[in-house]
Design a protein around this motif. Structure first.
Motif, PDB file in Angstrom:
ATOM      1  N   THR A  24       0.836  -1.195   0.000  1.00 55.09           N
ATOM      2  CA  THR A  24       0.000   0.000   0.000  1.00 55.09           C
ATOM      3  C   THR A  24       0.868   1.241   0.000  1.00 55.09           C
ATOM      4  N   ASN A  25       0.317   2.291  -0.524  1.00 47.01           N
ATOM      5  CA  ASN A  25       0.987   3.580  -0.542  1.00 47.01           C
ATOM      6  C   ASN A  25       0.907   4.142   0.873  1.00 47.01           C
ATOM      7  N   SER A  31      -3.359   1.228  -2.795  1.00 47.89           N
ATOM      8  CA  SER A  31      -2.380   0.441  -3.536  1.00 47.89           C
ATOM      9  C   SER A  31      -2.364   0.829  -5.013  1.00 47.89           C
ATOM     10  N   THR A  32      -3.034   1.911  -5.370  1.00 45.31           N
ATOM     11  CA  THR A  32      -3.114   2.299  -6.770  1.00 45.31           C
ATOM     12  C   THR A  32      -2.293   3.538  -7.098  1.00 45.31           C
ATOM     13  N   ASN A  36       4.081   6.511  -7.049  1.00 48.53           N
ATOM     14  CA  ASN A  36       5.002   6.013  -6.038  1.00 48.53           C
ATOM     15  C   ASN A  36       5.458   4.590  -6.308  1.00 48.53           C
ATOM     16  N   VAL A  37       5.271   4.095  -7.523  1.00 47.69           N
ATOM     17  CA  VAL A  37       5.702   2.754  -7.850  1.00 47.69           C
ATOM     18  C   VAL A  37       7.219   2.699  -7.768  1.00 47.69           C
ATOM     19  N   GLY A  38       7.743   1.743  -7.022  1.00 49.05           N
ATOM     20  CA  GLY A  38       9.182   1.624  -6.864  1.00 49.05           C
ATOM     21  C   GLY A  38       9.761   2.556  -5.819  1.00 49.05           C
ATOM     22  N   ILE A  84      12.865   8.061   0.060  1.00 54.59           N
ATOM     23  CA  ILE A  84      14.274   8.185  -0.315  1.00 54.59           C
ATOM     24  C   ILE A  84      14.527   7.772  -1.750  1.00 54.59           C
ATOM     25  N   LYS A  85      13.505   7.329  -2.458  1.00 53.49           N
ATOM     26  CA  LYS A  85      13.633   6.974  -3.868  1.00 53.49           C
ATOM     27  C   LYS A  85      12.309   7.147  -4.555  1.00 53.49           C
TER      28      LYS A  85
END
Length: 85
Positions: A24-25, A31-32, A36-38, A84-85
């Motif tokens: 989850t974000n 979760s969509t 913020n993927v990755g 951080i990424k």
């Protein structure tokens, strides 16, 4: 008369991988969140400032502040999660 013994069949069943849920974000609980993927996050420890969090994770202070929408006057707290990424 034949003295053959029955041969046991080899176990040919294959285990299927179990389904895993999507992470989850952390900022929205959704979760969509495609933006913020990755993404990776660090948890602020007691006594750490923005600079120490950045250095410990191999990024610059400017990158950390930009990723998290922070300024030089922003306060952070132990237990807070920073991107951080």
């Amino acid at each position: 008369m034949s003295s053959q013994k029955p041969v046991a069949a080899a176990n040919t069943s294959v285990k299927q991988p179990t389904a895993t849920s999507k992470p989850t974000n952390p900022s929205t609980g959704s979760s969509t969140g495609a933006s913020n993927v990755g993404s990776k996050y660090a948890t602020v420890e007691a006594g750490q400032g923005l600079y120490r969090v950045a250095v410990n994770h191999g990024i610059t202070l400017a990158q950390l502040m930009q990723l998290n929408g922070l300024s030089t006057n922003s306060a952070i707290h132990p237990g807070q999660r920073l991107r951080i990424k």
